[in-house]
Scaffold this motif. Structure first.
Motif, PDB file in Angstrom:
ATOM      1  N   HIS A 261       0.638  -9.844   4.368  1.00  0.00           N
ATOM      2  CA  HIS A 261       1.366 -10.113   3.125  1.00  0.00           C
ATOM      3  C   HIS A 261       2.869 -10.179   3.434  1.00  0.00           C
ATOM      4  O   HIS A 261       3.330  -9.645   4.443  1.00  0.00           O
ATOM      5  CB  HIS A 261       1.101  -9.021   2.095  1.00  0.00           C
ATOM      6  N   SER A 262       3.633 -10.800   2.531  1.00  0.00           N
ATOM      7  CA  SER A 262       5.067 -10.995   2.763  1.00  0.00           C
ATOM      8  C   SER A 262       5.801  -9.672   2.969  1.00  0.00           C
ATOM      9  O   SER A 262       6.723  -9.586   3.782  1.00  0.00           O
ATOM     10  CB  SER A 262       5.700 -11.778   1.608  1.00  0.00           C
ATOM     11  N   TRP A 263       5.407  -8.626   2.259  1.00  0.00           N
ATOM     12  CA  TRP A 263       6.105  -7.348   2.382  1.00  0.00           C
ATOM     13  C   TRP A 263       5.834  -6.661   3.717  1.00  0.00           C
ATOM     14  O   TRP A 263       6.506  -5.696   4.075  1.00  0.00           O
ATOM     15  CB  TRP A 263       5.790  -6.404   1.226  1.00  0.00           C
TER      16      TRP A 263
ATOM     17  N   ALA B  40       0.811  -1.221   0.000  1.00  0.00           N
ATOM     18  CA  ALA B  40       0.000   0.000   0.000  1.00  0.00           C
ATOM     19  C   ALA B  40       0.842   1.268   0.000  1.00  0.00           C
ATOM     20  O   ALA B  40       0.342   2.340  -0.308  1.00  0.00           O
ATOM     21  CB  ALA B  40      -0.925  -0.008   1.220  1.00  0.00           C
ATOM     22  N   MET B  41       2.122   1.157   0.333  1.00  0.00           N
ATOM     23  CA  MET B  41       2.985   2.327   0.416  1.00  0.00           C
ATOM     24  C   MET B  41       3.579   2.704  -0.938  1.00  0.00           C
ATOM     25  O   MET B  41       4.269   3.703  -1.060  1.00  0.00           O
ATOM     26  CB  MET B  41       4.126   2.076   1.414  1.00  0.00           C
ATOM     27  N   GLY B  42       3.359   1.888  -1.960  1.00  0.00           N
ATOM     28  CA  GLY B  42       3.855   2.202  -3.284  1.00  0.00           C
ATOM     29  C   GLY B  42       5.339   1.964  -3.478  1.00  0.00           C
ATOM     30  O   GLY B  42       5.967   2.584  -4.328  1.00  0.00           O
ATOM     31  N   HIS B  43       5.930   1.061  -2.706  1.00  0.00           N
ATOM     32  CA  HIS B  43       7.357   0.756  -2.844  1.00  0.00           C
ATOM     33  C   HIS B  43       7.635  -0.238  -3.962  1.00  0.00           C
ATOM     34  O   HIS B  43       8.776  -0.564  -4.226  1.00  0.00           O
ATOM     35  CB  HIS B  43       7.923   0.204  -1.529  1.00  0.00           C
ATOM     36  N   GLY B  44       6.604  -0.754  -4.581  1.00  0.00           N
ATOM     37  CA  GLY B  44       6.789  -1.715  -5.659  1.00  0.00           C
ATOM     38  C   GLY B  44       6.938  -3.144  -5.194  1.00  0.00           C
ATOM     39  O   GLY B  44       7.196  -4.033  -5.997  1.00  0.00           O
TER      40      GLY B  44
END
Length: 162
Positions: free
Chosen positions: A117-119, A100-104
């Motif tokens: 989620h894994s991230w 959700a932070m847009g880090h890709g």
């Protein structure tokens, strides 16, 4: 035999650790994974028999990716309970949810997985590898990269000596 990694209490705003329970993939299931993937690759050398659950800490079945199916939106996974060996492999669709932070970052778990989620999880094993192993690998490869670079410069496009 599976062993549990201790889960640390993490202050608010910090990431939770992965589950970390380990297991061992039987050779017959590794062979089955290669057959199920059916993507033209050969050999069991692509599969690490050491399993480690990277989901958020939980009770019940643990999961680990056995073999990524190149070019597919799925992968071969296995599951097991603590103290028991896995008994099957299955093809599951990739989660693929973006952070959700847009880090890709994209979730590397299977679609419909429980919990975060894994991230959103901290994996101390991957952090150690990132911190210590990347530099060591680059340092070990430096002489080969130098030789290849020199051979290419001197030979104007000639192949490296290996």
């Amino acid at each position: 035999m599976a062993r549990a990694m201790s889960v640390m209490t993490v202050p608010d705003g910090e990431m939770r650790h992965v589950c970390g329970v380990t297991g061992e993939l039987p050779r017959a299931l590794a062979f089955a994974a290669v057959q199920v993937a059916d993507d033209g690759r050969e050999g069991l050398d692509l599969i690490d028999p050491t399993l480690r659950c990277t989901l958020a800490p939980h009770r019940g079945r643990h999961h680990d990716l056995v073999l990524d199916m190149d070019g597919e939106d799925s992968a071969v996974w296995t599951s097991w309970r603590s103290g028991e060996p896995p008994f099957a492999v299955e093809v599951l669709r990739n989660c693929g949810t973006s952070d959700a932070m847009g880090h890709g970052d994209v979730c590397t778990h299977f679609a419909g997985h429980p919990h975060e989620h894994s991230w959103a999880l901290f994996d101390p094993v991957l952090a150690y590898i990132d911190q210590h192993m990347a530099g060591a690998l680059l340092q070990a490869a430096a002489p080969f990269l130098y030789v290849a670079s020199r051979a290419l410069r001197q030979g104007e496009g000639r192949q490296a000596p290996w």
